[in-house]
Design an enzyme around this catalytic site. Structure first.
Site, PDB file in Angstrom:
ATOM      1  N   CYS A 162       4.780   2.397  10.593  1.00 36.07           N
ATOM      2  CA  CYS A 162       5.700   3.111   9.703  1.00 36.07           C
ATOM      3  C   CYS A 162       5.962   4.546  10.140  1.00 36.07           C
ATOM      4  CB  CYS A 162       5.146   3.114   8.279  1.00 36.07           C
ATOM      5  SG  CYS A 162       4.839   1.476   7.613  1.00 36.07           S
ATOM      6  N   ALA A 174       0.809  -1.214   0.000  1.00 32.67           N
ATOM      7  CA  ALA A 174       0.000   0.000   0.000  1.00 32.67           C
ATOM      8  C   ALA A 174       0.845   1.269   0.000  1.00 32.67           C
ATOM      9  CB  ALA A 174      -0.939  -0.008   1.207  1.00 32.67           C
ATOM     10  N   THR A 223       8.864  -7.983 -14.379  1.00 40.99           N
ATOM     11  CA  THR A 223       8.358  -9.354 -14.330  1.00 40.99           C
ATOM     12  C   THR A 223       7.418  -9.516 -13.143  1.00 40.99           C
ATOM     13  OG1 THR A 223      10.430 -10.171 -15.283  1.00 40.99           O
ATOM     14  CG2 THR A 223       8.995 -11.779 -14.186  1.00 40.99           C
ATOM     15  N   HIS A 230      -1.098  -8.214   3.262  1.00 41.38           N
ATOM     16  CA  HIS A 230      -0.837  -8.705   4.620  1.00 41.38           C
ATOM     17  C   HIS A 230      -1.847  -8.199   5.641  1.00 41.38           C
ATOM     18  CE1 HIS A 230       1.408  -4.832   4.963  1.00 41.38           C
ATOM     19  NE2 HIS A 230       1.090  -4.928   6.238  1.00 41.38           N
ATOM     20  N   GLN A 268      -6.710  -0.445   5.726  1.00 41.71           N
ATOM     21  CA  GLN A 268      -7.289  -0.960   6.968  1.00 41.71           C
ATOM     22  C   GLN A 268      -8.768  -1.313   6.825  1.00 41.71           C
ATOM     23  OE1 GLN A 268      -5.903  -1.830   9.716  1.00 41.71           O
ATOM     24  NE2 GLN A 268      -3.868  -0.911   9.652  1.00 41.71           N
TER      25      GLN A 268
END
Length: 394
Positions: free
Chosen positions: A304, A52, A218, A182, A161
């Site tokens: 973060c 994200a 890729t 995740h 979220q």
């Protein structure tokens, strides 16, 4: 399991023309179609990213560049993840004007203030669907409706979220939307930017079409397939998961209400997976370390964000800097057990008792230190008074 199975069966490059490449392309195309169905969008609107944070950076910078000839005014909120607020700071340094909309007492965007902030040169509104610290659900549909009269203003929604926690808002009126695997029990390293079809953004990575012209390279087929499966399970099992977590959240709120120094910061209407609280006069980082020593992991602000500063989200709601510094959050899921909640409550009680008593002792010592000069003066006066009182009789 899905990741490992696809890694073994589809080792080829999905951009290649040989059989192995064709098998990989078929697998990633099926994954993309599954993701699009889950989100109720078109497959062509899916752009794979590393997560994200990348998706937020890509959307905000690209839209700002796209619309720079129409204006440089951007509106956001103080509740955003650092991948949004940090990007906006970078854009501000490039000459863009950033305004933050007011937040109401319940944590939601003040729509009246947003209406006041909107201008003909407003090119972007960036808002989180659910903020990561308080769990407040924002009125995305109402925000999108306000922007209809501003043809050059785009809406970016950080849904990181929200996915797997509540039904997603309609994509109508939204130009870009970010998410990461995740957060709904997929693997790290894969996310998605949903881009409204017809919106032309500058490519994030140049050099070939890949799965999309917007991000060359890729593609990691196994990660895309694992995301598709995790998203499908999250959306299919959503009602049962939410109901289970809601009962755990309610129990925690009831138990924590017995502690006089505890303040619950998450409003009742927040998603049940996030519960933010403060313990008066104890910094959130201190309580976090104490719980960690008991084997309990909680978060202070978003993972973060920078340390040492008060939570912007909690401060926006409470207007109390000390409370914001003391805040931390519990994350719950459908996998959380009653036994784990019991263990948390035991650990919390031990930490609460130790840290609040320690705080009281420190306050007592500080008060004694503050009183020492006055006590010295008092003793000096008493000594002088006694001397004057008995001197005539000597």
């Amino acid at each position: 399991e899905r990741f490992c199975a696809v890694e073994r069966s589809c080792p080829g490059n999905a951009n290649s023309r040989h059989q192995a490449g064709a098998a990989a392309k078929t697998a990633i195309d099926e994954a993309t179609q599954s993701i699009a169905r889950s989100l109720n969008v078109q497959p062509a609107e899916i752009i794979y990213t590393s997560g994200a944070s990348e998706a937020n950076n890509f959307a905000l910078k690209s839209i700002a560049r796209l619309e720079r000839h129409h204006g440089k005014h951007i509106i956001s909120t103080p509740l955003e993840h650092s991948s949004v607020s940090g990007t906006l700071t970078a854009l501000q340094e490039q000459g863009y004007e950033i305004d933050l909309v007011d937040i109401k007492q319940d944590g939601t965007v003040d729509l009246a203030h947003l209406r006041e902030l909107l201008r003909p040169d407003t090119i972007l509104v960036a808002v989180t669907a659910v903020d990561s610290e308080l769990g407040v659900v924002q009125p995305v549909t109402e925000i999108a409706a306000l922007l209809k009269d501003y043809p050059h203003c785009h809406l970016h929604v950080d849904a990181t979220q929200a996915v797997g926690k509540l039904p997603l808002p309609s994509f109508e009126g939204i130009d870009t939307l970010s998410l990461t695997a995740h957060k709904f029990y997929g693997l790290n390293g894969i996310g998605v930017l949903v881009k409204r079809r017809g919106l032309a953004l500058e490519p994030l990575i140049h050099g070939g079409e890949s799965t999309t012209i917007y991000r060359s390279g890729t593609p990691t087929v196994a990660l895309a397939c694992s995301l598709a499966l995790a998203l499908d399970k999250a959306m299919t099992e959503l009602p049962e998961r939410v109901e289970r977590v809601r009962s755990l959240n309610a129990r925690l709120r009831t138990e924590l209400a017995n502690y006089p120094k505890v303040r619950i910061n998450s409003p009742e209407a927040a998603v049940p997976q996030i519960l933010n609280l403060s313990v008066k006069d104890v910094k959130g980082t201190v309580f976090q370390r104490e719980l960690d020593a008991h084997g309990v992991c909680v978060s202070v602000k978003s993972a973060c964000s920078s340390d040492g500063l008060p939570s912007r989200a909690v401060f926006a709601v409470s207007r109390d800097r000390k409370n914001a510094l003391s805040s931390w959050r519990i994350s719950l899921s459908h996998l959380t057990t009653q036994e784990e909640v019991d263990g948390f409550l035991r650990a919390f009680d031990a930490c609460y008792t130790r840290l609040t008593q320690l705080r009281e002792k420190r306050k007592d010592r500080a008060m004694k230190r503050e009183m020492e000069p006055y006590q010295l003066i008092e003793r000096s006066i008493i000594k002088k008074y006694r001397k004057e009182l008995w001197t005539p009789f000597i």
